[in-house]
Scaffold this motif. Structure first.
Motif, PDB file in Angstrom:
ATOM      1  N   LEU A 180       9.815 -75.977  -0.745  1.00 52.86           N
ATOM      2  CA  LEU A 180      10.049 -76.066  -2.185  1.00 52.86           C
ATOM      3  C   LEU A 180       9.826 -77.503  -2.660  1.00 52.86           C
ATOM      4  CD1 LEU A 180      13.415 -74.047  -2.468  1.00 52.86           C
ATOM      5  CD2 LEU A 180      11.137 -73.228  -3.100  1.00 52.86           C
TER       6      LEU A 180
ATOM      7  N   PRO B 135      16.538 -69.881 -11.010  1.00 52.69           N
ATOM      8  CA  PRO B 135      16.315 -69.256  -9.694  1.00 52.69           C
ATOM      9  C   PRO B 135      15.722 -67.856  -9.792  1.00 52.69           C
ATOM     10  CG  PRO B 135      18.508 -70.241  -9.798  1.00 52.69           C
ATOM     11  CD  PRO B 135      17.947 -70.281 -11.197  1.00 52.69           C
ATOM     12  N   LEU B 136      15.963 -67.188 -10.912  1.00 54.44           N
ATOM     13  CA  LEU B 136      15.473 -65.820 -11.060  1.00 54.44           C
ATOM     14  C   LEU B 136      14.017 -65.774 -11.491  1.00 54.44           C
ATOM     15  CD1 LEU B 136      18.755 -64.675 -12.710  1.00 54.44           C
ATOM     16  CD2 LEU B 136      17.839 -63.725 -10.594  1.00 54.44           C
TER      17      LEU B 136
ATOM     18  N   ARG C 112       8.260 -67.896  -6.403  1.00 50.26           N
ATOM     19  CA  ARG C 112       8.413 -67.030  -5.228  1.00 50.26           C
ATOM     20  C   ARG C 112       9.121 -65.723  -5.569  1.00 50.26           C
ATOM     21  NH1 ARG C 112      13.311 -69.226  -1.534  1.00 50.26           N
ATOM     22  NH2 ARG C 112      14.839 -69.267  -3.198  1.00 50.26           N
ATOM     23  N   VAL C 113       9.997 -65.762  -6.571  1.00 50.92           N
ATOM     24  CA  VAL C 113      10.700 -64.544  -6.988  1.00 50.92           C
ATOM     25  C   VAL C 113       9.748 -63.616  -7.750  1.00 50.92           C
ATOM     26  CG1 VAL C 113      12.586 -63.634  -8.390  1.00 50.92           C
ATOM     27  CG2 VAL C 113      12.930 -65.689  -6.996  1.00 50.92           C
TER      28      VAL C 113
ATOM     29  N   TYR D  72       7.599 -61.942  -5.320  1.00 55.95           N
ATOM     30  CA  TYR D  72       8.294 -60.860  -4.604  1.00 55.95           C
ATOM     31  C   TYR D  72       8.348 -59.599  -5.476  1.00 55.95           C
ATOM     32  CZ  TYR D  72      11.682 -58.540  -1.543  1.00 55.95           C
ATOM     33  OH  TYR D  72      12.297 -57.667  -0.689  1.00 55.95           O
ATOM     34  N   LEU D  73       8.646 -59.777  -6.759  1.00 59.48           N
ATOM     35  CA  LEU D  73       8.710 -58.620  -7.663  1.00 59.48           C
ATOM     36  C   LEU D  73       7.390 -57.853  -7.642  1.00 59.48           C
ATOM     37  CD1 LEU D  73      10.492 -60.075 -10.839  1.00 59.48           C
ATOM     38  CD2 LEU D  73      11.469 -58.486  -9.183  1.00 59.48           C
TER      39      LEU D  73
ATOM     40  N   GLU E  69       6.267 -57.071  -3.367  1.00 52.21           N
ATOM     41  CA  GLU E  69       7.160 -56.244  -2.546  1.00 52.21           C
ATOM     42  C   GLU E  69       7.724 -55.053  -3.320  1.00 52.21           C
ATOM     43  OE1 GLU E  69       7.493 -56.959   0.686  1.00 52.21           O
ATOM     44  OE2 GLU E  69       6.266 -58.766   0.455  1.00 52.21           O
ATOM     45  N   LEU E  70       7.976 -55.264  -4.612  1.00 58.12           N
ATOM     46  CA  LEU E  70       8.599 -54.177  -5.375  1.00 58.12           C
ATOM     47  C   LEU E  70       7.596 -53.448  -6.275  1.00 58.12           C
ATOM     48  CD1 LEU E  70      11.995 -55.883  -6.351  1.00 58.12           C
ATOM     49  CD2 LEU E  70      11.532 -54.302  -4.464  1.00 58.12           C
TER      50      LEU E  70
ATOM     51  N   VAL F 283       6.254 -54.274  -9.032  1.00 59.44           N
ATOM     52  CA  VAL F 283       6.559 -54.374 -10.462  1.00 59.44           C
ATOM     53  C   VAL F 283       5.281 -54.735 -11.221  1.00 59.44           C
ATOM     54  CG1 VAL F 283       7.751 -55.901 -12.102  1.00 59.44           C
ATOM     55  CG2 VAL F 283       8.988 -54.934 -10.140  1.00 59.44           C
TER      56      VAL F 283
ATOM     57  N   ALA G  55       6.702 -55.313 -16.843  1.00 59.53           N
ATOM     58  CA  ALA G  55       8.093 -55.340 -16.373  1.00 59.53           C
ATOM     59  C   ALA G  55       8.452 -56.732 -15.855  1.00 59.53           C
ATOM     60  CB  ALA G  55       8.306 -54.289 -15.291  1.00 59.53           C
TER      61      ALA G  55
ATOM     62  N   ARG H 195       9.280 -58.763 -18.846  1.00 55.60           N
ATOM     63  CA  ARG H 195      10.606 -58.407 -19.380  1.00 55.60           C
ATOM     64  C   ARG H 195      11.704 -59.049 -18.542  1.00 55.60           C
ATOM     65  NH1 ARG H 195       8.729 -53.220 -20.046  1.00 55.60           N
ATOM     66  NH2 ARG H 195       9.986 -52.460 -18.313  1.00 55.60           N
ATOM     67  N   TRP H 196      11.531 -58.999 -17.209  1.00 50.25           N
ATOM     68  CA  TRP H 196      12.474 -59.664 -16.295  1.00 50.25           C
ATOM     69  C   TRP H 196      12.587 -61.141 -16.664  1.00 50.25           C
ATOM     70  CZ3 TRP H 196      15.248 -58.974 -11.532  1.00 50.25           C
ATOM     71  CH2 TRP H 196      15.454 -60.131 -10.769  1.00 50.25           C
TER      72      TRP H 196
ATOM     73  N   CYS I 113      21.816 -72.341  -5.644  1.00 52.54           N
ATOM     74  CA  CYS I 113      20.638 -72.234  -6.506  1.00 52.54           C
ATOM     75  C   CYS I 113      19.547 -71.349  -5.919  1.00 52.54           C
ATOM     76  CB  CYS I 113      20.049 -73.616  -6.792  1.00 52.54           C
ATOM     77  SG  CYS I 113      21.185 -74.725  -7.633  1.00 52.54           S
TER      78      CYS I 113
ATOM     79  N   LEU J 186      20.193 -64.858  -6.851  1.00 53.18           N
ATOM     80  CA  LEU J 186      19.312 -63.703  -6.710  1.00 53.18           C
ATOM     81  C   LEU J 186      20.058 -62.458  -6.278  1.00 53.18           C
ATOM     82  CD1 LEU J 186      16.576 -65.839  -5.065  1.00 53.18           C
ATOM     83  CD2 LEU J 186      16.285 -64.554  -7.188  1.00 53.18           C
TER      84      LEU J 186
ATOM     85  N   TYR K 261      20.313 -54.999 -12.488  1.00 51.06           N
ATOM     86  CA  TYR K 261      19.027 -55.002 -13.194  1.00 51.06           C
ATOM     87  C   TYR K 261      17.933 -54.359 -12.333  1.00 51.06           C
ATOM     88  CZ  TYR K 261      15.250 -56.615 -16.263  1.00 51.06           C
ATOM     89  OH  TYR K 261      14.181 -56.668 -17.124  1.00 51.06           O
TER      90      TYR K 261
ATOM     91  N   LEU L 144      14.479 -51.719 -13.213  1.00 48.01           N
ATOM     92  CA  LEU L 144      13.229 -51.662 -12.441  1.00 48.01           C
ATOM     93  C   LEU L 144      13.162 -50.429 -11.542  1.00 48.01           C
ATOM     94  CD1 LEU L 144      12.828 -55.434 -11.468  1.00 48.01           C
ATOM     95  CD2 LEU L 144      11.745 -54.206 -13.346  1.00 48.01           C
TER      96      LEU L 144
ATOM     97  N   TRP M 140      16.499 -62.802   0.570  1.00 50.66           N
ATOM     98  CA  TRP M 140      16.887 -64.107   0.006  1.00 50.66           C
ATOM     99  C   TRP M 140      17.963 -64.773   0.855  1.00 50.66           C
ATOM    100  CZ3 TRP M 140      13.013 -65.493  -2.521  1.00 50.66           C
ATOM    101  CH2 TRP M 140      12.295 -64.585  -3.311  1.00 50.66           C
TER     102      TRP M 140
END
Lengths: 213, 213
Positions: free
Chosen positions: A51, A106-107, A111-112, A115-116, A119-120, A122, A126, A129-130, B102, B107, B115, B120, B134
């Motif tokens: 990071l 953080p959200l 990297r998040v 992942y959405l 991996e998910l 999304v 969407a 919107r997140w 953080c 997460l 959420y 989702l 995470w």
């Protein structure tokens, strides 16, 4: 000092502002997060967490985590201060910083979002919107906290730009990049306008960095 | 002091440990996050952000954000210290705290998991993978940072339990709750065992709280 940096990293942007406020000269070492330079061996040897930001001190020590770095700068270069003198006021400023640094950013970091998507599964809509949801929740809280303090000064806290402004301004840059509506946050926008007039903030702007583009 | 608290809240758990280390008596005011008490008017009047912990000071001021509260306790009740004396060491401890506060916890807290499921449509299995992913990323970083420090003391930093332990232990409670494998983290487990022997940590454990059940 050397700052391992990425122009669009919101956490690195905080440290750039803090270094500028303190008047500390530093050498930026860009790490391109988009192309994955943070996961190459060269950078992992610097910061295994992959990071940015990371700050290399003249003595060779490496500091990580933007808030820890800002507190270090405050302790070793007290003037001009990033925190007020009185403990309750210091807690209020750190709490505002925490809304951004612990509850929003953080959200929404790269990297998040990756992942959405990866991996998910999304979709783009969407994901957006997140992104906006967490910014809206955070700025709602930030605006209410500013209003509750009843301050009419230019910045988040009376006296001058503080750790709260250092965290807020990069978050607003992100909010604008993703077209988040900001009309509901008059206190926040007032602070943003005041900070934009300060060279410490203006010079730290992503578009002013050597790796911007 | 009154602590708006929830037994399983990892951020509230941090503040309970810090209060105990400092030997500060407090009255817990449970806010049931599972049934949504944090969103009722009574609690929104206390903390519009609808999060715990929040600490009511004897003078009536309300402090929010767990790290800001811990720093306040450190400044107003310096003994025993939660941070070492030397600035680089302080930054290292705050950086470890930041890895948890953080990079992991935001997460995995309740509102984010909700959420994922509600907005989702993420299923239970994918939610669990998200949670563990995470934690794994964060504990990898935490373990490497501890190993890099080369310390052989009982806690995250030489001298005694610090803000890093205050953040790590609640995160490990969460990790165990969700059956995250921890074998790869010998330094972390060593610290956990040492902290478990201290009443300040043991008394702050979720299962010991009046609202546990």
């Amino acid at each position: 000092m050397q700052l391992y940096d990425y122009f669009r990293s919101s956490a690195a942007y905080r440290v750039r502002i803090a270094l500028n406020i303190k008047g500390i000269a530093y050498e930026p070492v860009p790490v391109n997060l988009r192309t994955g330079e943070q996961r190459l061996q060269d950078y992992l040897a610097v910061n295994p967490q992959a990071l940015v930001p990371a700050l290399r001190l003249p003595g060779g020590e490496l500091l990580t985590q933007s808030l820890a770095i800002c507190e270090y700068l405050e302790e070793t270069h007290p003037e001009p201060p990033l925190l007020p003198a009185e403990p309750v006021a210091r807690a209020q400023v750190r709490s505002l910083a925490g809304i951004v640094a612990c509850d929003v950013h953080p959200l929404n970091n790269l990297r998040v979002l990756q992942y959405l998507v990866r991996e998910l599964g999304v979709d783009e809509d969407a994901k957006l919107r997140w992104y906006r949801h967490w910014i809206e929740r955070g700025l709602d809280a930030f605006e209410q906290a500013l209003a509750a303090q009843g301050l009419t000064g230019a910045y988040c806290h009376a006296g001058g730009p503080s750790l709260a402004d250092v965290c807020l301004i990069p978050q607003l840059f992100n909010a604008r990049r993703f077209d988040c509506p900001l009309d509901a946050y008059p206190q926040v926008l007032r602070v943003e306008a005041a900070c934009a007039r300060l060279p410490a903030f203006a010079d730290a702007h992503p578009e002013k960095q050597p790796d911007a583009g």
